[in-house]
Design a protein around this motif. Structure first.
Motif, PDB file in Angstrom:
ATOM      1  N   UNK A   1       2.114 -21.846 -23.120  1.00  0.00           N
ATOM      2  CA  UNK A   1       1.180 -20.954 -23.800  1.00  0.00           C
ATOM      3  C   UNK A   1       0.129 -20.545 -22.784  1.00  0.00           C
ATOM      4  N   UNK A   2       0.089 -19.259 -22.460  1.00  0.00           N
ATOM      5  CA  UNK A   2      -0.865 -18.847 -21.432  1.00  0.00           C
ATOM      6  C   UNK A   2      -1.503 -17.507 -21.761  1.00  0.00           C
ATOM      7  N   UNK A   3      -2.666 -17.299 -21.133  1.00  0.00           N
ATOM      8  CA  UNK A   3      -3.488 -16.116 -21.369  1.00  0.00           C
ATOM      9  C   UNK A   3      -2.941 -14.919 -20.601  1.00  0.00           C
TER      10      UNK A   3
ATOM     11  N   UNK B   1       3.608 -17.209 -25.783  1.00  0.00           N
ATOM     12  CA  UNK B   1       3.861 -18.588 -26.214  1.00  0.00           C
ATOM     13  C   UNK B   1       5.368 -18.721 -26.429  1.00  0.00           C
ATOM     14  N   UNK B   2       5.993 -19.459 -25.553  1.00  0.00           N
ATOM     15  CA  UNK B   2       7.454 -19.624 -25.610  1.00  0.00           C
ATOM     16  C   UNK B   2       8.166 -18.275 -25.708  1.00  0.00           C
ATOM     17  N   UNK B   3       7.762 -17.359 -24.859  1.00  0.00           N
ATOM     18  CA  UNK B   3       8.369 -16.028 -24.752  1.00  0.00           C
ATOM     19  C   UNK B   3       8.036 -15.106 -25.924  1.00  0.00           C
ATOM     20  N   UNK B   4       7.166 -15.536 -26.829  1.00  0.00           N
ATOM     21  CA  UNK B   4       6.725 -14.670 -27.929  1.00  0.00           C
ATOM     22  C   UNK B   4       5.360 -14.080 -27.602  1.00  0.00           C
ATOM     23  N   UNK B   5       5.184 -12.813 -27.891  1.00  0.00           N
ATOM     24  CA  UNK B   5       3.905 -12.144 -27.657  1.00  0.00           C
ATOM     25  C   UNK B   5       2.909 -12.581 -28.728  1.00  0.00           C
ATOM     26  N   UNK B   6       1.728 -13.027 -28.283  1.00  0.00           N
ATOM     27  CA  UNK B   6       0.725 -13.546 -29.219  1.00  0.00           C
ATOM     28  C   UNK B   6      -0.670 -13.054 -28.828  1.00  0.00           C
TER      29      UNK B   6
ATOM     30  N   UNK C   1      -1.094 -16.673 -38.655  1.00  0.00           N
ATOM     31  CA  UNK C   1      -1.683 -17.751 -37.873  1.00  0.00           C
ATOM     32  C   UNK C   1      -0.553 -18.626 -37.338  1.00  0.00           C
ATOM     33  N   UNK C   2      -0.483 -18.769 -36.007  1.00  0.00           N
ATOM     34  CA  UNK C   2       0.636 -19.480 -35.387  1.00  0.00           C
ATOM     35  C   UNK C   2       0.289 -20.881 -34.916  1.00  0.00           C
ATOM     36  N   UNK C   3      -0.973 -21.137 -34.627  1.00  0.00           N
ATOM     37  CA  UNK C   3      -1.348 -22.466 -34.151  1.00  0.00           C
ATOM     38  C   UNK C   3      -2.800 -22.511 -33.737  1.00  0.00           C
ATOM     39  N   UNK C   4      -3.259 -23.708 -33.330  1.00  0.00           N
ATOM     40  CA  UNK C   4      -4.656 -23.876 -32.926  1.00  0.00           C
ATOM     41  C   UNK C   4      -4.781 -25.093 -32.018  1.00  0.00           C
TER      42      UNK C   4
ATOM     43  N   UNK D   1      -2.655 -16.112 -33.055  1.00  0.00           N
ATOM     44  CA  UNK D   1      -2.066 -15.283 -34.114  1.00  0.00           C
ATOM     45  C   UNK D   1      -0.974 -14.400 -33.511  1.00  0.00           C
ATOM     46  N   UNK D   2      -0.195 -13.799 -34.386  1.00  0.00           N
ATOM     47  CA  UNK D   2       0.835 -12.879 -33.917  1.00  0.00           C
ATOM     48  C   UNK D   2       0.188 -11.659 -33.254  1.00  0.00           C
ATOM     49  N   UNK D   3       0.885 -11.050 -32.317  1.00  0.00           N
ATOM     50  CA  UNK D   3       0.395  -9.834 -31.675  1.00  0.00           C
ATOM     51  C   UNK D   3       0.725  -8.632 -32.551  1.00  0.00           C
ATOM     52  N   UNK D   4      -0.244  -7.728 -32.662  1.00  0.00           N
ATOM     53  CA  UNK D   4      -0.034  -6.469 -33.371  1.00  0.00           C
ATOM     54  C   UNK D   4       0.263  -5.402 -32.318  1.00  0.00           C
ATOM     55  N   UNK D   5       1.442  -4.763 -32.361  1.00  0.00           N
ATOM     56  CA  UNK D   5       1.847  -3.840 -31.282  1.00  0.00           C
ATOM     57  C   UNK D   5       0.868  -2.698 -31.027  1.00  0.00           C
TER      58      UNK D   5
END
Length: 432
Positions: free
Chosen positions: A90-92, A109-114, A222-225, A232-236
Motif C-alpha cells: 500500500x503506497x502513496x 493497494x495490491x494493484x487496486x487504485x485507491x 471504505x477499504x481499510x484504515x 477508500x476506493x478511487x473515483x475515476x
C-alpha cells in the motif's frame, strides 16, 4: 557641381540612418534584457511558490512515518497497517491535498487504485475549521486507555455518536456498525490498538459519514484504515466538469471564459442528467437519513465526481456535518454581522443583533444549494422539449426558503419532480 554633390548627400543620408540605428540598438537591447529578466523572475517565482506549496501540502513521507511508528510500537492497528508498514503493498501516489493537515493522495493497494486520507498536526473534535472555535482537545491515540474493557469502549463510542448526531432512536444500530468496522482483522475481537485507531477516526466527520453511508451508491467504499489514516476506493473522474486548471493559470483566465471552459469539458447531456440524478439522490440520503439530518456545507464542483458509468460519487465530505453538531457550535458563536455566521462556504445563518450570537436556522436547505450548482450544468445543452420545464423547476428549487419543518413537503415534492423529469428524458437512452 550638382552631380558631384549628389553622391555625397546620399552617402550622408545613408550614414545618418546607420548612425541612428546604432544609437537605437542599445535601447532595444536594454528593453530585451529587461523583459527577459522579468520573465525569468516571474517564472522562478512561480516555480518557487509551486514547490513551496507542494512541500507544504504534500507530506506523504511524514504521514507514513508517523502512522508506521505508532503501529510498530503497538499503539495503533487496523486492516491497512500491515500492507502500509510491513509488506509495502500500500503506497502513496499523486498528491491531491489542499490543506497541510488534510493529506489526500491517490495510491495503489495490491494493484487496486485507491485514495488515502490522513491527518497531520493537531486534530480537533468535530473536525471543524479554526473559525468554528473547536475545543482544543487533541487526539493523539491516547484513548481508550490501557485497561478499558470492550463494554467501556462501546459506551465511549455511543456517547460520542450521541453528542454528534443527537439522541437518535437507532444509535445502537450505528454502534454495532462502528464496532464491526473497528475490528480491522475481522477476528471478532477489538484490540486496544484497533480501538485507538477507531476512536481517532471517529473524531473526523468525513469518516463517520462514510461509515454511515457505506450502503449508499454515491459514497466511495471504505477499504481499510490504520490509525487516523483511511483508504477508500478511487473515483475515476474527480471533478464535476471534467476540467481542472493549475491555480497559477486561474489568475489569467477571466471568470466568463472560465465558466465557458467548464461547459466545454462536460459529458453529453444525458450523462450530465444521470450525474445530476445521483446528486439529488445523495441529498435524499443525507436529508432525514437513517441517523439524522446532515448539512452539505461546501457544495463545490471540486467535491463531486463520477465513475465510468457516470454514477455520482462524493469526493470530499469533510464539510458534510451532522445538523445537531452544527447547531450546537454555530449557536454558541459570537457575531457582529451575518458574515460571522458562516461554516464552510454554504452553511449560513443570521446574526442576532441584540444577543450578538448566531442563530441556528440555515437560510438555505441542501436542495437549494444543489439546484444552484446544477442550473448551468443542466441547462447548457438541454434538449429543447425539456429545457423550459427544467428551467422552471430549477428556479423553483433555488427559491426554497424557510425552516426544514416548514418546507419538508415542498422540498420532497421539488426533489421528486426534478428526478422524474430527468429520468423520463434519459430512461430510453444507453446512458441510463
Amino acid at each position: 557641381m550638382a552631380r558631384g554633390l549628389l553622391p555625397w548627400a546620399s552617402l550622408r543620408k545613408i550614414c545618418g540612418s546607420h548612425y541612428y540605428i546604432q544609437a537605437r540598438l542599445p535601447c532595444v537591447r536594454v528593453k530585451y534584457l529587461f523583459f527577459s529578466w522579468l520573465a525569468v523572475f516571474v517564472g522562478s517565482w512561480v516555480i518557487y511558490v509551486q514547490y513551496s506549496t507542494y512541500t507544504e501540502l504534500c507530506r506523504a513521507h511524514d504521514c507514513k512515518k508517523i502512522i508506521c511508528d505508532k503501529y510498530q510500537k503497538g499503539i495503533i492497528d487496523g486492516s491497512a497497517c500491515s500492507s502500509l508498514c510491513d509488506k509495502d503493498t500500500l503506497y502513496f501516489g499523486k498528491c491531491l491535498s489542499n490543506k497541510p493537515n488534510n493529506q489526500v493522495y491517490r495510491g495503489v493497494w495490491d494493484e487496486s487504485q485507491i485514495v488515502l486520507k490522513c491527518r497531520l498536526e493537531e486534530l480537533f473534535h468535530f473536525d471543524l475549521d479554526s473559525n468554528m472555535e473547536p475545543r482544543k482537545e487533541t487526539v493523539l491515540f491516547d484513548k481508550p486507555t490501557k485497561g478499558t474493557s470492550v463494554e467501556e469502549f462501546r459506551e465511549m463510542v455511543y456517547n460520542l455518536l450521541k453528542a454528534k448526531l443527537g439522541d437518535q432512536s437507532n444509535l445502537q444500530e450505528l454502534l454495532k456498525l462502528v464496532v464491526t468496522v473497528a475490528d480491522g482483522n475481522k477476528d471478532g475481537h477489538i484490540s486496544l490498538a484497533e480501538a485507538k485507531s477507531a476512536w481517532a477516526l471517529l473524531q473526523l466527520n468525513e469518516f463517520l459519514i462514510t461509515v454511515i453511508l457505506q450502503d449508499k451508491e454515491h459514497t466511495p467504499k471504505l477499504l481499510g484504515f490504520c490509525g487516523d489514516l483511511y483508504v477508500t476506493e478511487k473515483v475515476p473522474y474527480s471533478y464535476l466538469y471534467g476540467l481542472t486548471i493549475p491555480w497559477v493559470l486561474e489568475f489569467f483566465i477571466p471568470s466568463g471564459l472560465r465558466r465557458s471552459m467548464d461547459q466545454w469539458f462536460t459529458p453529453s447531456w444525458p450523462r450530465k442528467a444521470k450525474i445530476a440524478i445521483g446528486l439529488l439522490e445523495f441529498v435524499e440520503d443525507v436529508f432525514h437519513g437513517t441517523f439524522g439530518n446532515f448539512l452539505m456545507c461546501d457544495l463545490s464542483a471540486n467535491n463531486i465526481g463520477y465513475n465510468t458509468k457516470h454514477d455520482l460519487k462524493m469526493i470530499d465530505m469533510r464539510k458534510v456535518i451532522p445538523e445537531v453538531s452544527f447547531k450546537q457550535l454555530i449557536g454558541a458563536r459570537h457575531c457582529e454581522t451575518d458574515v460571522d455566521c458562516v461554516y464552510g462556504t454554504d452553511c449560513r445563518t443570521t446574526c442576532h443583533q441584540s444577543k450578538k450570537q448566531c442563530t441556528t436556522e440555515l437560510d438555505q436547505p441542501n436542495l437549494t444549494k444543489v439546484c444552484a450548482l446544477l442550473k448551468d450544468y443542466l441547462l447548457n445543452g438541454a434538449p429543447s422539449d425539456v429545457r423550459e420545464e427544467l428551467e422552471k423547476q430549477l428556479y423553483s428549487c433555488i427559491a426554497l426558503r424557510g425552516t426544514a419543518s416548514q418546507m419538508e413537503m415542498e422540498h420532497s415534492l421539488i426533489l421528486n419532480n426534478l428526478k422524474t423529469l430527468l429520468w423520463k428524458k434519459i430512461s430510453h437512452t444507453k446512458d441510463s
